[in-house]
Design a protein around this motif. Structure first.
Motif, PDB file in Angstrom:
ATOM      1  N   ARG A  47       0.858  -1.200   0.000  1.00 30.97           N
ATOM      2  CA  ARG A  47       0.000   0.000   0.000  1.00 30.97           C
ATOM      3  C   ARG A  47       0.889   1.245   0.000  1.00 30.97           C
ATOM      4  O   ARG A  47       1.707   1.416   0.901  1.00 30.97           O
ATOM      5  N   GLU A  92      -7.245  -3.168   7.518  1.00 31.26           N
ATOM      6  CA  GLU A  92      -6.943  -4.350   6.713  1.00 31.26           C
ATOM      7  C   GLU A  92      -7.537  -4.219   5.309  1.00 31.26           C
ATOM      8  O   GLU A  92      -8.731  -3.911   5.150  1.00 31.26           O
ATOM      9  N   ASP A  93      -6.694  -4.433   4.288  1.00 25.34           N
ATOM     10  CA  ASP A  93      -7.126  -4.426   2.886  1.00 25.34           C
ATOM     11  C   ASP A  93      -7.955  -3.183   2.544  1.00 25.34           C
ATOM     12  O   ASP A  93      -8.980  -3.270   1.877  1.00 25.34           O
ATOM     13  N   ASP A  94      -7.509  -2.028   3.018  1.00 25.72           N
ATOM     14  CA  ASP A  94      -8.234  -0.777   2.800  1.00 25.72           C
ATOM     15  C   ASP A  94      -8.330  -0.487   1.297  1.00 25.72           C
ATOM     16  O   ASP A  94      -7.308  -0.239   0.647  1.00 25.72           O
ATOM     17  N   PRO A  95      -9.536  -0.510   0.712  1.00 32.10           N
ATOM     18  CA  PRO A  95      -9.655  -0.304  -0.735  1.00 32.10           C
ATOM     19  C   PRO A  95      -9.322   1.122  -1.150  1.00 32.10           C
ATOM     20  O   PRO A  95      -9.106   1.390  -2.332  1.00 32.10           O
ATOM     21  N   ALA A  96      -9.266   2.051  -0.174  1.00 29.53           N
ATOM     22  CA  ALA A  96      -8.957   3.436  -0.512  1.00 29.53           C
ATOM     23  C   ALA A  96      -7.469   3.635  -0.773  1.00 29.53           C
ATOM     24  O   ALA A  96      -7.068   4.669  -1.289  1.00 29.53           O
ATOM     25  N   ARG A 123      -3.831   2.905  -2.476  1.00 28.82           N
ATOM     26  CA  ARG A 123      -3.299   2.466  -3.766  1.00 28.82           C
ATOM     27  C   ARG A 123      -2.371   1.264  -3.570  1.00 28.82           C
ATOM     28  O   ARG A 123      -1.555   1.238  -2.642  1.00 28.82           O
ATOM     29  N   VAL A 124      -2.495   0.286  -4.462  1.00 29.24           N
ATOM     30  CA  VAL A 124      -1.668  -0.923  -4.383  1.00 29.24           C
ATOM     31  C   VAL A 124      -0.490  -0.794  -5.339  1.00 29.24           C
ATOM     32  O   VAL A 124      -0.655  -0.441  -6.508  1.00 29.24           O
TER      33      VAL A 124
END
Ligand code: SF4
Length: 338
Positions: free
Chosen positions: A51, A101-105, A107-108
């Protein structure tokens, strides 16, 4: 989530994190002080492995790194969280954000994708910065390995909290360690960073150089009433000379009022001049004044004949060095010149 490196199990499913000098003991369901490492049933996971908060192509001079591949562009990556609690942090929106956890906001960007991006934009290196890379080891280690395999240089811009165990993992792949030395006394360090174990920070920095041969440059943001006393500044300069050597660049930078330190004045130029003089008097050959537009003390001078070897304006550097030597007398200017 990605399992963390460098933790040890304790009783009652607690774990101790060994990545940074905080050495947090984390209970099940909890996070360490940085807010990025979570204990799940006795196993520690990082919430920020892939992230990123920011990705920029920067001049290496912006870090600042002045004696390391001058004039090159470096791909700079940041994530979230920090092991320090600096009231005047200029990147507070990143460093104080606690990811979930796994915050969709968020950027990956995997380490491999970061290296691909650096190659795509023809960066000379990869740098972990903005928040503190000491808490991002799972990403930095993988990224640094790949970066070195592809001919890129690598750098940390760090608060210096990486433990020896952390440095032993990243050491074979990390070229430069640009470290803040925020103060010299534990009391001043606690005020400026919320952390007072100065000995641990200095030990890690000295170890990065002595054990792993990293190129080290130090920065002190000179903050009125907190770390601007002669004893603080001379203490830092003397320690750099003794532990890292007189060829280590020391950047004394102007503080600007911000957030929790908004009530303090900006650093007077006279204070920076005093810091510069204390550094030179301690024996440091390369002291720089930062955050002051076009100050002549941003140039690199030959310690033997005083000729200008590198001129700087803003983040632009023009080097007249010849294979790392003075253009006038041929004396060696210490650094990694590429
Ligand atoms: S990285 Fe540092 S602050 Fe974060 S959990 Fe580990 S020891 Fe604590």
């Amino acid at each position: 989530m990605h399992e963390a490196l460098l933790y040890e199990p304790l009783d009652h499913a607690r774990v101790r994190c060994g990545v940074c000098a905080r050495r947090c003991v984390v209970a099940p369901g909890g996070c360490g002080i940085c807010g990025t490492r979570m204990n799940r049933d006795g196993r520690l996971f990082t919430l920020i492995y892939d992230r990123v908060s920011a990705v920029h192509l920067d001049p290496i001079e912006k870090k600042p790194l002045y004696h390391f591949h001058p004039g090159t562009a470096v791909l700079s990556l940041g994530s979230f969280g920090c092991s320090f609690k600096c009231p005047g942090c200029q990147n507070g929106e990143l460093s104080r954000r606690a990811p979930v956890e796994d915050d969709p906001a968020l950027r990956v960007l995997t380490p491999a994708a970061a290296v691909d991006a650096a190659l795509h934009v023809e960066a000379a290196g990869l740098c972990w910065t903005y928040n503190d890379p000491a808490i991002w080891l799972e990403h930095t280690l993988e990224g640094a390995r790949l970066a070195k395999a592809h001919g890129l240089y690598t750098a940390y811009v760090t608060n210096g909290t990486a433990t020896r165990a952390h440095l032993d993992l990243i050491g074979p792949y990390l070229d430069a360690y640009r470290v803040d030395i925020k103060a010299f006394s534990p009391a001043a360090y606690r005020t400026v960073a919320g952390f007072a174990d100065v000995a641990a920070l200095l030990d890690g920095t000295a170890y990065a150089k002595a054990r792993w041969g990293m190129h080290v440059e130090c920065v002190t943001n000179v903050t009125p009433t907190i770390n601007d006393a002669d004893a603080e500044l001379a203490g830092i300069a003397g320690w750099i000379v003794d532990a890292l050597g007189p060829d280590t660049p020391w950047h004394v930078t102007r503080f600007h009022p911000y957030e929790g330190f908004a009530h303090l004045p900006a650093t007077p130029l006279a204070t920076l001049e005093r810091a510069y003089a204390l550094g030179r008097a301690a024996g440091l050959r390369y002291v720089y004044v930062g955050n002051v537009a076009d100050d002549p003390r941003q140039e690199t001078h030959c310690p033997a004949c005083d000729a200008v070897g590198i001129r700087r304006s803003g983040y632009r550097a023009v080097s007249d060095l010849r294979d790392g030597a003075c253009p006038q007398c041929g004396g060696v200017i210490a650094g990694v010149w590429g």
